[in-house]
Write an enzyme that holds these catalytic residues in place. Structure first.
Site, PDB file in Angstrom:
ATOM      1  N   SER A 152       0.532  -1.308   0.213  1.00 24.09           N
ATOM      2  CA  SER A 152       0.002   0.098   0.074  1.00 24.09           C
ATOM      3  C   SER A 152       0.772   1.421   0.021  1.00 24.09           C
ATOM      4  O   SER A 152       1.872   1.317   0.304  1.00 24.09           O
ATOM      5  CB  SER A 152      -0.923   0.004   1.261  1.00 24.09           C
ATOM      6  OG  SER A 152      -1.678   1.316   1.392  1.00 24.09           O
TER       7      SER A 152
ATOM      8  N   TYR B  84      -3.192  -1.023  10.446  1.00 23.42           N
ATOM      9  CA  TYR B  84      -3.243  -1.188   8.839  1.00 23.42           C
ATOM     10  C   TYR B  84      -1.730  -0.716   8.252  1.00 23.42           C
ATOM     11  O   TYR B  84      -0.967  -1.619   7.301  1.00 23.42           O
ATOM     12  CB  TYR B  84      -4.223  -0.590   8.095  1.00 23.42           C
ATOM     13  CG  TYR B  84      -4.428  -0.727   6.872  1.00 23.42           C
ATOM     14  CD1 TYR B  84      -4.905  -1.939   6.195  1.00 23.42           C
ATOM     15  CD2 TYR B  84      -4.059   0.042   5.662  1.00 23.42           C
ATOM     16  CE1 TYR B  84      -4.870  -2.303   4.833  1.00 23.42           C
ATOM     17  CE2 TYR B  84      -4.112  -0.116   4.483  1.00 23.42           C
ATOM     18  CZ  TYR B  84      -4.582  -1.205   4.045  1.00 23.42           C
ATOM     19  OH  TYR B  84      -4.704  -1.286   2.473  1.00 23.42           O
TER      20      TYR B  84
HETATM   21  N1  LIG Z   1      -8.755  -0.083  -2.154  1.00 24.90           N
HETATM   22  C1  LIG Z   1      -7.355   0.606  -1.898  1.00 24.90           C
HETATM   23  O1  LIG Z   1      -7.700   1.752  -1.685  1.00 24.90           O
HETATM   24  C2  LIG Z   1      -6.256  -0.101  -1.341  1.00 24.90           C
HETATM   25  C3  LIG Z   1      -5.127   0.571  -1.283  1.00 24.90           C
HETATM   26  C4  LIG Z   1      -3.942  -0.083  -0.821  1.00 24.90           C
HETATM   27  C5  LIG Z   1      -4.146  -1.620  -0.797  1.00 24.90           C
HETATM   28  N2  LIG Z   1      -5.385  -2.352  -1.016  1.00 24.90           N
HETATM   29  C6  LIG Z   1      -5.106  -3.524  -0.580  1.00 24.90           C
HETATM   30  O2  LIG Z   1      -5.579  -4.152  -1.801  1.00 24.90           O
HETATM   31  C7  LIG Z   1      -6.052  -5.469  -1.179  1.00 24.90           C
HETATM   32  C8  LIG Z   1      -7.483  -5.717  -1.722  1.00 24.90           C
HETATM   33  O3  LIG Z   1      -8.444  -4.653  -1.123  1.00 24.90           O
HETATM   34  P1  LIG Z   1      -9.695  -3.881  -1.780  1.00 24.90           P
HETATM   35  O4  LIG Z   1      -9.678  -2.552  -1.637  1.00 24.90           O
HETATM   36  O5  LIG Z   1     -10.052  -4.808  -3.054  1.00 24.90           O
HETATM   37  O6  LIG Z   1     -10.598  -4.335  -0.652  1.00 24.90           O
HETATM   38  P2  LIG Z   1     -12.070  -5.415  -0.606  1.00 24.90           P
HETATM   39  O7  LIG Z   1     -13.004  -5.156  -1.776  1.00 24.90           O
HETATM   40  O8  LIG Z   1     -12.660  -5.267   0.898  1.00 24.90           O
HETATM   41  O9  LIG Z   1     -11.383  -6.707  -0.935  1.00 24.90           O
HETATM   42  C9  LIG Z   1     -10.768  -7.768   0.224  1.00 24.90           C
HETATM   43  C10 LIG Z   1     -10.686  -8.993  -0.111  1.00 24.90           C
HETATM   44  O10 LIG Z   1     -10.104  -9.813   0.701  1.00 24.90           O
HETATM   45  C11 LIG Z   1     -10.798 -10.922   1.183  1.00 24.90           C
HETATM   46  N3  LIG Z   1     -10.630 -11.493   2.408  1.00 24.90           N
HETATM   47  C12 LIG Z   1     -10.553 -10.528   3.878  1.00 24.90           C
HETATM   48  N4  LIG Z   1     -10.344 -11.544   4.713  1.00 24.90           N
HETATM   49  C13 LIG Z   1     -10.125 -12.783   4.451  1.00 24.90           C
HETATM   50  C14 LIG Z   1      -9.868 -13.897   5.016  1.00 24.90           C
HETATM   51  N5  LIG Z   1      -9.751 -14.210   6.196  1.00 24.90           N
HETATM   52  N6  LIG Z   1      -9.769 -14.915   3.963  1.00 24.90           N
HETATM   53  C15 LIG Z   1      -9.705 -14.824   2.685  1.00 24.90           C
HETATM   54  N7  LIG Z   1     -10.010 -13.706   2.117  1.00 24.90           N
HETATM   55  C16 LIG Z   1     -10.208 -12.660   2.826  1.00 24.90           C
HETATM   56  C17 LIG Z   1     -12.040 -10.488   0.925  1.00 24.90           C
HETATM   57  O11 LIG Z   1     -12.915 -11.986   0.668  1.00 24.90           O
HETATM   58  P3  LIG Z   1     -13.829 -12.649   1.496  1.00 24.90           P
HETATM   59  O12 LIG Z   1     -14.743 -11.550   2.328  1.00 24.90           O
HETATM   60  O13 LIG Z   1     -15.014 -12.988   0.713  1.00 24.90           O
HETATM   61  O14 LIG Z   1     -13.292 -13.784   2.163  1.00 24.90           O
HETATM   62  C18 LIG Z   1     -11.997  -9.715  -0.307  1.00 24.90           C
HETATM   63  O15 LIG Z   1     -12.039 -10.492  -1.373  1.00 24.90           O
HETATM   64  C19 LIG Z   1      -5.968  -5.418   0.131  1.00 24.90           C
HETATM   65  O16 LIG Z   1      -4.824  -6.171   0.761  1.00 24.90           O
HETATM   66  C20 LIG Z   1      -5.843  -3.855   0.435  1.00 24.90           C
HETATM   67  O17 LIG Z   1      -5.023  -3.813   1.655  1.00 24.90           O
HETATM   68  C21 LIG Z   1      -6.383  -1.626  -1.069  1.00 24.90           C
END
Ligand SMILES: NC(=O)c1ccc[n+]([C@@H]2O[C@H](COP(=O)([O-])OP(=O)(O)OC[C@H]3O[C@@H](n4cnc5c(N)ncnc54)[C@H](OP(=O)(O)O)[C@@H]3O)[C@@H](O)[C@H]2O)c1
Length: 256
Positions: free
Chosen positions: A148, A161
């Site tokens: 991130s 985080y």
């Molecule tokens: N969006 C941003 O601005 C941003 C910025 C920097 C980094 N990121 C990183 O990008 C990644 C994806 O985030 P996102 O923004 O796409 O968020 P999101 O839509 O909330 O997706 C998170 C994903 O993680 C899965 N997950 C959570 N807990 C889990 C568990 N115990 N076992 C298996 N899967 C799990 C969820 O699936 P289920 O709930 O179906 O299990 C979901 O598919 C994360 O690592 C986040 O920190 C995001």
């Protein structure tokens, strides 16, 4: 001079077998779709199986797998299940993640642990299981860890985080150092603010809109803004000499 590879061949992932965690929404769903569209067979893993089934219905290259990354004792089995349904894995995208908010003094230990469990421990376990299998097969591969912007830059009320994502960045370097000799490349994508289930509410709030105004490009990202970076790091033809790298995709946010 080495021959010039046309772009469509440079990013052709035919023959690759990928495991993408957190593929039920947001960035992970997009990553799975993009890899599949470029020829990879993709095991899309998460807990919400109905979401994965819907994603799999969009491409014959996507195969759903129920996986809770906090169930660390079962991750070796899950890795074997992924290989059983798709074949020997060559690419791992450690994308599953959860947010944690609150000031350090107000954060309960169980909330701190929950964030580290998903964002750090699971990446460690899955990467290790993946690398062990590649090393045993003497096969090359690649890991893409989703870190991130906050791996580099802390903010108020997001310490759990930010600390977890800094660990992911350092883990990327340590894994790259250890596994380069086995032809396993390990790199990180460091997204800024991208619209997803994790961030929608914040980005639509007054505070989020203020933050967007202060971002040099004056917008938040869409998951598709990461397509090119994902393909670059996934393709050994395109990034064969890259390991231990981290790429910021943040609309210039880190400059502020
Ligand atoms: N969006 C941003 O601005 C941003 C910025 C920097 C980094 N990121 C990183 O990008 C990644 C994806 O985030 P996102 O923004 O796409 O968020 P999101 O839509 O909330 O997706 C998170 C994903 O993680 C899965 N997950 C959570 N807990 C889990 C568990 N115990 N076992 C298996 N899967 C799990 C969820 O699936 P289920 O709930 O179906 O299990 C979901 O598919 C994360 O690592 C986040 O920190 C995001």
């Amino acid at each position: 001079m080495a021959p010039i590879t046309p772009a469509h061949e440079l990013f052709d992932l035919t023959g690759e077998v990928a495991l993408v965690t957190g593929a039920s929404s947001g960035l992970g769903a997009r990553f799975a779709a993009v890899l599949a569209a470029h020829g990879a067979k993709v095991v899309a893993a998460a807990r919400r199986l109905e979401r994965l089934d819907a994603l799999a219905a969009t491409s014959p290259n996507i195969l759903p797998l129920a996986m809770d990354v906090t169930d660390t004792t079962s991750l070796e089995v899950a890795m074997d299940q992924a290989q059983d349904i798709a074949g020997p894995l060559s690419l791992l995208v450690n994308n599953a993640g959860i947010a944690g908010s609150g000031r350090i003094v107000d954060t309960a230990e169980e909330d701190w642990r929950a964030v580290q469990h998903v964002n750090v421990d699971a990446v460690w376990h899955l990467s290790r299981a993946f690398a062990k299998r590649l090393i045993a097969r003497k096969a090359p591969g690649a890991i893409i860890n989703i870190a991130s912007l906050v791996s580099f830059k802390v903010g108020i009320s997001s310490a759990s985080y930010a600390i977890s994502k800094a660990a992911v960045l350092h883990m990327t370097k340590a894994q790259a150092m250890e596994w380069a000799r086995h032809d396993i490349r390990v790199n990180a994508i460091c997204p800024g603010y991208i619209y997803s289930e994790m961030t929608d509410d914040y980005l639509d709030s007054a505070g989020g809109q203020e933050m967007i105004k202060r971002t040099p490009q004056r917008r938040a990202g869409d998951p598709s803004d990461l397509d090119g970076t994902l393909l670059l790091l996934a393709s050994a033809r395109a990034s064969g000499f890259m390991t231990g790298s981290s790429i910021l995709v943040d609309g210039g946010h880190a400059l502020t």
